[in-house]
Design an enzyme around this catalytic site. Structure first.
Site, PDB file in Angstrom:
ATOM      1  N   SER A  71       0.786  -1.233   0.000  1.00  0.00           N
ATOM      2  CA  SER A  71       0.000   0.000   0.000  1.00  0.00           C
ATOM      3  C   SER A  71       0.817   1.281   0.000  1.00  0.00           C
ATOM      4  O   SER A  71       0.245   2.370  -0.071  1.00  0.00           O
ATOM      5  CB  SER A  71      -0.972   0.003   1.185  1.00  0.00           C
ATOM      6  OG  SER A  71      -2.033  -0.890   0.927  1.00  0.00           O
ATOM      7  N   PHE A 129     -16.246  -5.553   9.788  1.00  0.00           N
ATOM      8  CA  PHE A 129     -16.956  -4.639  10.660  1.00  0.00           C
ATOM      9  C   PHE A 129     -16.621  -4.900  12.128  1.00  0.00           C
ATOM     10  O   PHE A 129     -16.228  -6.021  12.496  1.00  0.00           O
ATOM     11  CB  PHE A 129     -18.460  -4.757  10.427  1.00  0.00           C
ATOM     12  CG  PHE A 129     -18.890  -4.286   9.062  1.00  0.00           C
ATOM     13  CD1 PHE A 129     -19.258  -2.969   8.861  1.00  0.00           C
ATOM     14  CD2 PHE A 129     -18.894  -5.152   7.981  1.00  0.00           C
ATOM     15  CE1 PHE A 129     -19.640  -2.520   7.605  1.00  0.00           C
ATOM     16  CE2 PHE A 129     -19.272  -4.723   6.716  1.00  0.00           C
ATOM     17  CZ  PHE A 129     -19.646  -3.398   6.526  1.00  0.00           C
ATOM     18  N   TYR A 177     -10.809   2.301   5.292  1.00  0.00           N
ATOM     19  CA  TYR A 177      -9.752   1.996   4.328  1.00  0.00           C
ATOM     20  C   TYR A 177     -10.301   1.085   3.234  1.00  0.00           C
ATOM     21  O   TYR A 177     -10.788  -0.012   3.518  1.00  0.00           O
ATOM     22  CB  TYR A 177      -8.603   1.319   5.056  1.00  0.00           C
ATOM     23  CG  TYR A 177      -7.309   1.245   4.304  1.00  0.00           C
ATOM     24  CD1 TYR A 177      -6.373   2.267   4.386  1.00  0.00           C
ATOM     25  CD2 TYR A 177      -7.013   0.138   3.515  1.00  0.00           C
ATOM     26  CE1 TYR A 177      -5.165   2.195   3.705  1.00  0.00           C
ATOM     27  CE2 TYR A 177      -5.813   0.052   2.839  1.00  0.00           C
ATOM     28  CZ  TYR A 177      -4.889   1.084   2.937  1.00  0.00           C
ATOM     29  OH  TYR A 177      -3.698   1.002   2.260  1.00  0.00           O
ATOM     30  N   SER A 178     -10.234   1.522   1.992  1.00  0.00           N
ATOM     31  CA  SER A 178     -10.794   0.750   0.886  1.00  0.00           C
ATOM     32  C   SER A 178      -9.865   0.801  -0.317  1.00  0.00           C
ATOM     33  O   SER A 178      -9.602   1.877  -0.866  1.00  0.00           O
ATOM     34  CB  SER A 178     -12.177   1.286   0.497  1.00  0.00           C
ATOM     35  OG  SER A 178     -12.648   0.647  -0.677  1.00  0.00           O
ATOM     36  N   ASN A 179      -9.380  -0.360  -0.730  1.00  0.00           N
ATOM     37  CA  ASN A 179      -8.520  -0.423  -1.911  1.00  0.00           C
ATOM     38  C   ASN A 179      -9.238   0.055  -3.170  1.00  0.00           C
ATOM     39  O   ASN A 179      -8.608   0.534  -4.112  1.00  0.00           O
ATOM     40  CB  ASN A 179      -8.018  -1.852  -2.105  1.00  0.00           C
ATOM     41  CG  ASN A 179      -7.030  -2.265  -1.032  1.00  0.00           C
ATOM     42  OD1 ASN A 179      -5.988  -1.646  -0.848  1.00  0.00           O
ATOM     43  ND2 ASN A 179      -7.370  -3.302  -0.290  1.00  0.00           N
ATOM     44  N   GLY A 320       3.002  -0.812   3.863  1.00  0.00           N
ATOM     45  CA  GLY A 320       2.224  -1.679   2.988  1.00  0.00           C
ATOM     46  C   GLY A 320       2.659  -3.117   3.112  1.00  0.00           C
ATOM     47  O   GLY A 320       3.770  -3.412   3.542  1.00  0.00           O
TER      48      GLY A 320
END
Length: 373
Positions: A71, A129, A177-179, A320
Site C-alpha cells: 500500500s 466490521f 480503508y478501501s482499496n 504496505g
C-alpha cells in the site's frame, strides 16, 4: 523472463550503526525470513540487511534488492493525482463521476474522498466490521488466493465488483480503508490524461527523481533482480502449506498496492515529497491534513498516514504489505530523516491475526529505534 534493473548497488556511507543492525536482527528473531533497512539522518545514510534472501540458502537479502511495496503504492498514486490537480487536469473536490461516467458513481463522491478513504465505497478485498461481520470480496488469502496467484483482474472488474456491494456509509460521513478508492483514482488519472498510470507515474515522479528501481507492474508477474523471496504459509484444512509469492500477478490489488521498488527509491521519493520537490506547498499541505481515523496516534491525509511517535513528534508514512511482503516508508516533515525497509515472511506457521500483531510490534520497534521512543 528475468527483468534486469539498471539501479547500481548501494553502499554504506554512514558510520557503523550497531543499534540498527541489532534491531533488524530482532526482526529475524521474531520469525521473518529477511529484512533490509535504509536510514538517512544527521549521521548520514546507513543500509543493512539480515536473515536470508531465500529459504534454504545462506545469502542475506541484497541491500539494493527490489520488493513488493504493497500500500505504499497509494502514496505514489495520490501524488500523481495531486500533480494533475496542480496542472489543472483534475479538481480535488470535483465529483469522481464526472471523470468516470461509465460506473454511475454516487455523485457526492469527490476525488478528495477517494484519496482520503471517505467515499464509503465497498472494499473489493472485503469489508470487516467491528461486530465481527465479514462481507467477502475477491479471494485474498488461503488456498483460493493461491489458486488465483496468476489470474488477471482488470481494474474495471474490481470496481464493478465493489459497486455491486452496498456502500459502507454515506460519502464523506466516515472513514474506512478501501482499496477500491485507489483503483478508482487510477482510472481517473487514465481518463483525464489518456495515458496509463505507469506512464504518468514515470512522467511525473520516476523520471524526474531518477527512480530506476521502481516499477508499476500492472499484470507483470516477476520482480526485477536482485530480490529476496517472500513466502506465504497457510492452512488448507488440517495441512500447513508454503508457497513462494515472489512471482504473482499483482492485478488482484491493482493501484491499491501493486508497485515494486527499493529502499533507495522509496527514500528518495518520500524525502522529495516531504521537502516540497513534487507538489506545490498548498497541495502538500492538503495531502498532510488528516481526517481522524479512530486509530490511536494515527490519522490519514491524502494517501498518507500522519503518525505521532511516543515522544510526540510527527512522522509521515504509508506502510504496505500482503502475504510474503511488508514495506515501511517513514519521513520527518521536512524530509531530512527517513526510514525505508522491506521485510519478507518465511515459513512460520501462524494465522493472519498473529502475523499482523507481530508485524505491528516489529514496526514499532524499528520506528522507536530510528526516530526515538
Amino acid at each position: 523472463m528475468t527483468i534486469q534493473s539498471t539501479q547500481a548497488a548501494t553502499t554504506t556511507t554512514a558510520p557503523d550503526r550497531p543499534e540498527l543492525q541489532q534491531v533488524i536482527q530482532e526482526v529475524i528473531d521474531a520469525g521473518y525470513a529477511g529484512v533490509q533497512l535504509r536510514v538517512r539522518d544527521e549521521q548520514g545514510e546507513w543500509v543493512g540487511s539480515a536473515g536470508v534472501s531465500k529459504l534454504g540458502e545462506a545469502a542475506k537479502p541484497a541491500t539494493n534488492g527490489h520488493f513488493r511495496i504493497g500500500s505504499n503504492t497509494k502514496t505514489f498514486v495520490a501524488t500523481v493525482v495531486l500533480q494533475l490537480v496542480a496542472e489543472g487536469k483534475i479538481g480535488l473536490d470535483t465529483a469522481a463521476a464526472d471523470y468516470l461516467p461509465r460506473f454511475e458513481l454516487d455523485p457526492r463522491i469527490t476525488v478528495r474522498m477517494l484519496l482520503q478513504h471517505t467515499s464509503g465505497v465497498f472494499n473489493f478485498t472485503g469489508e470487516y466490521f467491528p461486530d465481527g461481520t465479514i462481507v467477502p470480496g475477491i479471494p485474498w488469502q488461503g488456498q483460493e488466493w493461491v489458486d488465483n496467484l496468476f489470474h488477471s483482474y482488470p481494474p474495471e472488474d474490481l470496481v464493478r465488483l465493489a459497486l455491486a456491494k452496498p456502500a459502507r456509509f454515506e460519502p464523506g460521513t466516515d472513514w474506512s480503508y478501501s482499496n477500491t478508492n485507489y483503483v478508482l483514482a487510477r482510472l481517473v488519472i487514465e481518463s483525464v490524461t489518456g495515458r496509463s498510470l505507469a506512464e504518468e507515474t514515470q512522467r511525473l515522479i520516476l523520471g524526474p527523481l531518477g527512480l530506476t528501481g521502481t516499477v508499476v507492474p500492472d499484470f507483470q508477474t516477476e520482480i526485477p533482480e536482485p530480490h529476496a523471496h517472500g513466502y506465504y504459509a497457510y492452512q488448507d484444512g488440517d495441512e500447513w502449506k508454503l508457497v513462494d509469492t515472489s512471482s504473482m500477478n499483482p492485478s488482484w490489488i491493482s493501484a491499491g498496492g501493486d508497485m515494486i521498488s527499493t529502499t533507495a527509491d522509496l527514500q528518495t521519493f518520500i524525502s522529495a515529497l516531504m521537502s516540497g520537490k513534487l507538489l506545490p506547498a498548498a497541495l502538500l499541505a492538503e495531502m498532510r491534513t488528516p481526517r481522524a481515523t479512530g486509530l490511536p496516534k494515527n490519522e490519514y491525509g491524502l494517501g498518507l498516514f500522519v503518525e505521532e511517535t511516543d515522544s510526540g513528534d510527527i512522522l509521515y508514512t504509508h506502510n504496505g504489505g500482503f502475504f510474503g511482503w511488508a514495506a515501511l516508508m517513514y519521513s520527518t516533515p521536512d524530509g531530512s530523516k527517513t526510514m525505508t525497509a522491506s521485510i519478507t515472511t518465511g515459513d512460520a506457521k501462524v494465522d493472519f491475526a498473529e502475523m499482523s500483531a507481530t508485524f505491528l510490534q516489529v514496526r514499532q520497534r524499528l520506528v522507536n529505534t530510528v526516530f526515538g521512543a
